[in-house]
Design an enzyme around this catalytic site. Structure first.
Site, PDB file in Angstrom:
ATOM      1  N   ASP A 470      -6.336   4.495  -4.926  1.00 26.75           N
ATOM      2  CA  ASP A 470      -5.199   5.119  -4.262  1.00 26.75           C
ATOM      3  C   ASP A 470      -5.237   4.720  -2.789  1.00 26.75           C
ATOM      4  O   ASP A 470      -6.155   5.103  -2.056  1.00 26.75           O
ATOM      5  CB  ASP A 470      -5.298   6.640  -4.421  1.00 26.75           C
ATOM      6  CG  ASP A 470      -4.075   7.379  -3.894  1.00 26.75           C
ATOM      7  OD1 ASP A 470      -3.351   6.809  -3.060  1.00 26.75           O
ATOM      8  OD2 ASP A 470      -3.867   8.540  -4.311  1.00 26.75           O
ATOM      9  N   HIS A 471      -4.235   3.955  -2.358  1.00 28.97           N
ATOM     10  CA  HIS A 471      -4.235   3.432  -0.994  1.00 28.97           C
ATOM     11  C   HIS A 471      -4.016   4.525   0.051  1.00 28.97           C
ATOM     12  O   HIS A 471      -4.162   4.284   1.254  1.00 28.97           O
ATOM     13  CB  HIS A 471      -3.158   2.353  -0.849  1.00 28.97           C
ATOM     14  CG  HIS A 471      -3.643   1.131  -0.143  1.00 28.97           C
ATOM     15  ND1 HIS A 471      -4.444   1.170   0.974  1.00 28.97           N
ATOM     16  CD2 HIS A 471      -3.456  -0.197  -0.414  1.00 28.97           C
ATOM     17  CE1 HIS A 471      -4.704  -0.064   1.381  1.00 28.97           C
ATOM     18  NE2 HIS A 471      -4.127  -0.915   0.550  1.00 28.97           N
ATOM     19  N   ARG A 472      -3.683   5.740  -0.386  1.00 27.39           N
ATOM     20  CA  ARG A 472      -3.508   6.839   0.568  1.00 27.39           C
ATOM     21  C   ARG A 472      -4.845   7.361   1.093  1.00 27.39           C
ATOM     22  O   ARG A 472      -4.902   7.928   2.190  1.00 27.39           O
ATOM     23  CB  ARG A 472      -2.743   7.992  -0.084  1.00 27.39           C
ATOM     24  CG  ARG A 472      -1.316   7.655  -0.490  1.00 27.39           C
ATOM     25  CD  ARG A 472      -0.694   8.811  -1.250  1.00 27.39           C
ATOM     26  NE  ARG A 472      -1.410   9.104  -2.498  1.00 27.39           N
ATOM     27  CZ  ARG A 472      -1.070  10.072  -3.351  1.00 27.39           C
ATOM     28  NH1 ARG A 472      -0.011  10.827  -3.087  1.00 27.39           N
ATOM     29  NH2 ARG A 472      -1.758  10.266  -4.461  1.00 27.39           N
TER      30      ARG A 472
END
Length: 500
Positions: A470-472
């Site tokens: 998850d790039h968040r």
């Protein structure tokens, strides 16, 4: 409804679950049953569950058929009290004149002390509210509280009744007799909480209940199970299920099977209802794809040294050598300690505020393909286990998952997932993250490939590692660092294990 009739409603079966499929009845009308006897097998979106009866007596009515989907809070089974006439087929309800109330009091059959009454009231409150305290796993936000609103018709009397007759229905009390430990206030009323303790080898005598009058709740049993100082009790093999409980009846084809599909012009061969595990997987994957901005990194790894190390260990201890997945799992837990951002959860509150939630520990999930579909059991506190201990727990969880006996806790508590899709003969996958986790590591098949070693070409055992994240919660540097750590450990397992 006669006071001799006890109606058991389908209880909460997991977090957020409002329905379950009735797989198989384990009792029939007329059977004499005892408290805690399994009466039915039901399948939820998380697991297959045997539902035990909180009542003893004679089975009077089964409220559903195999293959039917039942709502939580709706009647599951009616049981006549032992020695009553309610279970007799000839028995019929006695009409009560409109506007009057049956003067006979409703009794549970006990001269209960105030403490017992308080505990019984707690049980009734939980059953009505739908709190997860009465079942293995999780709670739900609420449950149905309504009971049957129409009197059950007596056999052969439908044609003779010209007008409806109002019947006063007394509120049913749960049968407490036989569900408590005599002389003890720290008791368990819920048979499903007792079953949870029995399945995990937990002694209820050693648990101090946190409920009213010392009532032992689900959370008390879960705390005892996860307590690090408590040694794991040997598992007790479950009795073999009858053949009827194992066999599943295929869903009949829908009425429009054979109709022509308007888009393709082809005949429709079948329509398969999406339910149970498949329904849960579909919902979870859809949510993951729609909410998580995922990215993927991958690397080829020379696993020759790991295979050679395991072969040496197997010569010394043929029956006690961890599998390759267990070694990789050990490398993963060490890598997550070094890169904890991948062992988190991204949460958005109702007011729109967002948080990244970190955990003091690692519950390592692993994908397991079963006859019911793909499930992800998790090894709790995996960071505390050696490769040999991880191997034993992975094997145990795989077995219970394939038998459909994994609990909701075992299937829904992971913080990171390891997916060995190499067993299907593939090298890589654009994996979908197991929501609400933030990362998944995939392992492809191990095959012979040309590889440069010390400047010379050689044939080595090579696999591909793929990390979806998850790039968040992190950037590519963190993801690549974790992936490289696990890859280096596989290529140099002896040195990696020495530092762990």
């Amino acid at each position: 409804m006669s006071s001799d009739m006890q109606v058991f409603k389908l209880p909460d079966l997991g977090e957020g679950l409002t329905e379950a499929e009735l797989v198989n009845w384990l009792v029939a009308v007329g059977d004499e049953i005892v408290v805690d006897q399994p009466i039915a097998e039901v399948e939820t979106a998380k697991s297959m569950v045997e539902v035990p009866s909180p009542y003893a007596g004679t089975v009077a009515e089964l409220h559903g058929e195999a293959g039917q989907t039942l709502d939580v809070g709706k009647p599951l089974i009616s049981i006549a009290r032992a020695g009553s006439s309610a279970g007799s087929p000839a028995a019929a309800p006695v009409p009560v004149p409109a506007g009057s109330v049956d003067p006979s009091p409703v009794s549970s059959g006990l001269d209960a002390s105030p403490a017992v009454e308080a505990a019984a009231e707690t049980y009734r409150t939980e059953e009505k509210a739908g709190s997860g305290n009465v079942l293995i796993g999780y709670g739900t936000p609420g449950g149905a509280t309504g009971g049957r609103t129409r009197p059950r018709k007596a056999s052969g009397s439908a044609d003779s009744v010209s007008a409806p007759v109002a019947v006063a229905e007394p509120v049913m009390e749960p049968a407490v007799a036989g569900t408590r430990i005599p002389g003890k206030l720290s008791a368990v009323i819920s048979p499903l909480v007792r079953k949870m303790a029995r399945d995990h080898g937990v002694s209820l005598d050693a648990i101090e209940g946190s409920g009213a009058s010392g009532l032992i709740m689900r959370k008390d049993v879960e705390a005892a199970i996860s307590a690090p100082e408590a040694p794991a009790a040997p598992s007790v093999p479950a009795p073999a299920a009858p053949a009827s409980a194992v066999s599943r009846v295929a869903a009949p084809a829908s009425a429009d099977s054979g109709a022509v599909d308007s888009r393709t012009g082809l005949a429709v061969s079948a329509r398969t209802p999406v339910r149970g595990v498949r329904k849960a997987v579909a919902a979870n994957m859809t949510r993951s794809r729609s909410e998580i901005p995922e990215a993927t990194v991958w690397v080829d790894v020379d696993a020759t040294a790991l295979l050679e190390m395991r072969a040496e260990l197997k010569k010394r201890a043929p029956h006690d050598t961890p599998g390759l997945l267990a070694f990789i799992a050990r490398f993963v837990t060490a890598g997550l300690k070094k890169y904890p951002a991948l062992n988190t959860r991204f949460e958005t509150a109702s007011d729109g505020s967002q948080e990244i939630v970190g955990f003091d520990g690692i519950n390592l999930g692993f994908a397991a393909q079963t006859d019911r579909g793909l499930v992800v059991p998790s090894v709790r506190n995996a960071h505390q286990l050696s490769a040999r201990e991880l191997d034993a727990e992975i094997r145990r969880l795989t077995a219970v998952a394939r038998d459909g006996k994994a609990t909701p806790t075992e299937l829904g508590s992971g913080t990171f997932t390891l997916n060995n899709y190499g067993v299907f003969g593939v090298d890589g996958s654009a994996a979908i993250i197991n929501y609400p986790e933030v990362a998944m590591l995939g392992v492809g098949r191990i095959i012979d490939k040309p590889w440069v070693v010390n400047g010379e070409l050689a044939v080595r055992k090579v696999t591909e590692l793929t990390l979806a994240f998850d790039h968040r919660v992190c950037d590519g540097e963190t993801a690549a660092g974790f992936l490289r750590y696990v890859a280096d450990a596989i290529e140099n397992p002896g040195g990696a294990l020495a530092d762990m």
